[in-house]
Enzyme design. Structure first.
Site, short mmCIF file in Angstrom:
data_model
loop_
_atom_site.label_atom_id
_atom_site.label_comp_id
_atom_site.label_asym_id
_atom_site.label_seq_id
_atom_site.Cartn_x
_atom_site.Cartn_y
_atom_site.Cartn_z
N GLY A 148 0.82 -1.22 0.00
CA GLY A 148 0.00 0.00 0.00
C GLY A 148 0.85 1.26 0.00
N GLY A 149 0.48 2.17 0.90
CA GLY A 149 1.18 3.45 0.96
C GLY A 149 2.66 3.30 1.26
N GLY A 204 17.70 9.52 -34.24
CA GLY A 204 17.21 10.04 -32.95
C GLY A 204 18.19 9.79 -31.83
N ALA A 205 18.92 8.67 -31.93
CA ALA A 205 19.85 8.34 -30.85
C ALA A 205 20.97 9.37 -30.79
CB ALA A 205 20.42 6.95 -31.06
C1 HXC Z 1 -2.79 -3.33 10.77
C2 HXC Z 1 -1.61 -5.20 10.13
C3 HXC Z 1 -1.72 -4.82 8.78
C4 HXC Z 1 -2.38 -3.59 8.46
C5 HXC Z 1 -0.60 -6.67 8.87
N1 HXC Z 1 -0.94 -6.35 10.15
N2 HXC Z 1 -1.10 -5.77 8.03
N3 HXC Z 1 -2.14 -4.46 11.12
N4 HXC Z 1 -2.91 -2.88 9.50
N5 HXC Z 1 -2.47 -3.12 7.20
C6 HXC Z 1 -0.53 -7.04 11.37
C7 HXC Z 1 -0.99 -8.48 11.45
O1 HXC Z 1 -2.27 -8.55 12.03
C8 HXC Z 1 0.08 -9.07 12.37
O2 HXC Z 1 -0.18 -8.71 13.69
C9 HXC Z 1 1.32 -8.34 11.97
O3 HXC Z 1 0.88 -7.14 11.34
C10 HXC Z 1 2.17 -9.10 10.99
O4 HXC Z 1 1.38 -9.46 9.87
P1 HXC Z 1 1.40 -10.93 9.24
O5 HXC Z 1 0.31 -11.01 8.23
O6 HXC Z 1 1.41 -11.95 10.34
O7 HXC Z 1 2.84 -10.94 8.55
P2 HXC Z 1 3.29 -11.63 7.20
O8 HXC Z 1 2.74 -13.01 7.12
O9 HXC Z 1 4.75 -11.43 7.12
O10 HXC Z 1 2.58 -10.79 6.03
C11 HXC Z 1 2.90 -9.44 5.86
C12 HXC Z 1 1.95 -8.81 4.80
C13 HXC Z 1 0.48 -9.06 5.21
C14 HXC Z 1 2.26 -9.43 3.44
C15 HXC Z 1 2.29 -7.32 4.75
O11 HXC Z 1 0.32 -8.75 6.60
C16 HXC Z 1 -0.48 -8.26 4.42
O12 HXC Z 1 -0.77 -8.55 3.25
N6 HXC Z 1 -1.07 -7.21 5.05
C17 HXC Z 1 -2.00 -6.33 4.37
C18 HXC Z 1 -1.22 -5.45 3.42
C19 HXC Z 1 -2.06 -4.46 2.66
O13 HXC Z 1 -2.88 -4.82 1.80
N7 HXC Z 1 -1.88 -3.19 2.97
C20 HXC Z 1 -2.46 -2.14 2.22
C21 HXC Z 1 -3.17 -1.22 3.15
S1 HXC Z 1 -3.99 -0.01 2.15
P3 HXC Z 1 0.32 -9.59 14.94
O14 HXC Z 1 -0.38 -8.98 16.10
O15 HXC Z 1 -0.08 -10.99 14.64
O16 HXC Z 1 1.79 -9.43 15.02
C22 HXC Z 1 -2.87 1.23 1.91
C23 HXC Z 1 -3.39 2.27 0.98
C24 HXC Z 1 -2.47 3.43 0.81
O17 HXC Z 1 -1.83 1.26 2.44
C25 HXC Z 1 -2.71 4.05 -0.54
C26 HXC Z 1 -1.70 5.10 -0.88
C27 HXC Z 1 -1.77 5.61 -2.29
#
Ligand code: HXC
Length: 517
Positions: free
Chosen positions: A172-173, A407-408
């Site tokens: 994401g961000g 062009g190059a």
């Molecule tokens: C809050 C989150 C979180 C999130 C993960 N966690 N993503 N908490 N907000 N976005 C927490 C989990 O609950 C977990 O907590 C800890 O972080 C570790 O995550 P895991 O999934 O256990 O780790 P891993 O297996 O290594 O996977 C990592 C990951 C996955 C690939 C990043 O967590 C994931 O896909 N998360 C979502 C990513 C995503 O889609 N983000 C986009 C957000 S939207 P605990 O308590 O168990 O340690 C965005 C928009 C911005 O950002 C736009 C800008 C232009």
């Protein structure tokens, strides 16, 4: 009533809690994955004892989703200032052990604060990214935080160097802020960058893909071009930051630091005289030219695996930093395609931002022809190179080593595009197009009427080559300033850049131009 000892004791206890991050279990998991913690990264990166932290005790203010029980000091990011090899820098390191390093309103406040201070003080900003993106529990507040951070990334762009190190799964961000910075370093096995992770892709599209295939270091350094460097692990990524910084100034009002060198400015390298093959289409490795010309072992290649038909990177020449751009005849004959155009244009602008003179080596048969290339926008992308060179006001020198066709020739830092000096080797071939294509257009009628068109065409081709496939007609017309022996290249460049060091050039005042993005 508390006495002084209680107060100090409380501070020490709170500090100890802050240093624990998300707890020993999560720290252990981080280590098992081959990753350092945020504080270990900072310790490795900064000169010993120089780190000054800000916001150690900041916490989030969310109460939904059981977040009251999940309050950690620092809120998943360590921010502050320090020095790297005695140069001042601003730093942040996200802490994956705290809620996956997810980006919160409080994280935004902490990071924005050091962004503001870095910009005001004119010092580089280094971000160590290990974050799962916007913190879901905070909803729009975390998204708003990204907006604040992106704004500062953009305002600081071209003013202070911004370097992003990707050290974990970033989504994401957490990938868009790095994409707004100058240079992105990814750790080979442990970092990932994607807008949305594999889970979401499976839910939305049904497609199964691994994190590595979706957004691993190889993907981003060879296919998408998002990453500029791959590092083997956390330690080497942080060493890479130090190396990259050594080629950059503190800000856009300064010059990059000059380093001491044992390589004589007058050194001539006879090997250069025979490096270009006599046969037209035989490849050679332009890296060798670069290595022979610049200070020994000083070339730091950027984007090495992306668009390999072009080469870009920093080098030292007599200890001064220069930006090197080159076509790479060893790969796709050095043709200019869409990715090569993006790579070159971006690097030219990077150098222009930070007062780094540009030296361009040209051996390019032209812009990649074809329906696919046209439909994908080779005109729009190719125009970026022209835009970037024309706009750049740093000293610009070109050296045509062999082909500079159409062009190059003109796009690759030519004299008419505000180039300061155009040099050519005797092997240079400077023409509007290749000889066969040219004679088929110019002498079509004679060829149609000839008894033996193949023989006549060959004769025309040879005549054309003799006339245009040399540097001399371009030198006669003033497009090439000097034809030089290849071995003279180093001393010539040293002398020229010495003259150009005080060059002053301004563009017309405007809000900003419209680069063909
Ligand atoms: C809050 C989150 C979180 C999130 C993960 N966690 N993503 N908490 N907000 N976005 C927490 C989990 O609950 C977990 O907590 C800890 O972080 C570790 O995550 P895991 O999934 O256990 O780790 P891993 O297996 O290594 O996977 C990592 C990951 C996955 C690939 C990043 O967590 C994931 O896909 N998360 C979502 C990513 C995503 O889609 N983000 C986009 C957000 S939207 P605990 O308590 O168990 O340690 C965005 C928009 C911005 O950002 C736009 C800008 C232009």
């Amino acid at each position: 009533m508390h006495d002084q000892y209680d107060q100090l004791g409380k501070l020490r206890e709170m500090r100890a809690r802050a240093f624990e991050g998300g707890g020993s279990e999560r720290v252990q998991r981080q280590h098992e994955r081959g990753k350092l913690t945020a504080r270990e990264r900072l310790e490795w990166l900064l000169d010993e004892g120089t780190f000054q932290e800000t916001g150690t005790f900041a916490t989030h203010r969310t109460t939904d989703f059981g977040m009251e029980q999940q309050r950690y000091f620092g809120d998943g990011v360590v921010t502050g200032f320090g020095t790297i090899n005695q140069r001042r820098v601003a730093v942040f390191a996200q802490d994956f052990t705290v809620l996956g390093g997810a980006f919160s309103e409080t994280q935004a406040q902490k990071i924005c604060r050091i962004q503001d201070m870095a910009l005001a003080s004119g010092i580089p900003l280094i971000g160590m990214n290990d974050s799962s993106g916007a913190r879901i529990q905070e909803g729009v507040r975390s998204l708003g935080g990204y907006g604040e951070m992106f704004t500062r990334n953009v305002l600081a762009s071209g003013v202070i160097p911004q370097i992003s190190v990707m050290m974990g799964p970033c989504a994401g961000g957490s990938v868009y802020s790095p994409a707004l910075t100058d240079l992105v370093i990814m750790t080979r096995e442990t970092s990932f960058m994607f807008s949305t992770g594999p889970e979401v892709i499976k839910t939305v599209t049904g497609m199964e893909v691994t994190a590595r295939d979706l957004g691993g270091a190889m993907v981003h350094s060879s296919k998408s071009g998002v990453a500029h460097f791959i590092a083997e692990d956390d330690h080497s990524a942080l060493e890479m930051v130090k190396l990259v910084l050594s080629y950059l100034p503190q800000n856009n009002t300064e010059n990059p630091p000059r380093v001491g060198t044992y390589d004589a400015p007058t050194r001539m390298d006879d090997e250069l005289n025979t490096l270009v093959p006599t046969s037209d289409d035989e490849p050679y490795d332009m890296r060798q030219v670069i290595q022979h010309v610049f200070d020994r072992r000083s070339f730091l290649e950027i984007h090495a695996s992306f668009a390999r038909n072009a080469l870009v990177g920093f080098a030292h020449l007599d200890g001064y930093v220069v930006g090197v751009v080159a076509n790479q005849p060893a790969y796709l004959a050095g043709v200019l395609d869409i990715d090569a155009s993006d790579k070159i244009a971006r690097f030219v602008r990077l150098c222009d931002c930070y007062n780094i003179p540009l030296v361009t080596f040209v051996d390019c048969p032209g812009i990649l022809p074809g329906v696919l290339a046209e439909h994908r926008g080779s005109i729009r992308h190719g125009a970026k190179i022209i835009y970037a060179y024309c706009e750049a006001t740093v000293p610009k020198i070109s050296v045509v080593t062999r082909k500079a066709i159409g062009g190059a020739y003109i796009a690759m830092s030519s004299r008419p595009m505000r180039g300061d000096l155009a040099l050519a080797w005797p092997t240079a071939q400077i023409a509007v197009m290749g000889p066969r294509g040219a004679v088929r257009i110019l002498q079509r009628q004679e060829l149609q009427e000839a008894e033996n068109p193949a023989v006549l065409e060959q004769q025309f081709v040879e005549d054309f080559r003799e006339k245009f496939y040399t540097p001399y007609s371009a030198a006669q017309g003033g497009q090439i300033d000097e034809v030089i022996e290849p071995r003279e290249t180093r001393p010539r460049l040293v002398l020229a850049l010495d003259i150009l060091r005080t060059k002053v050039q301004h563009n017309p005042p405007k809000k900003h131009g419209l680069m063909p993005v």
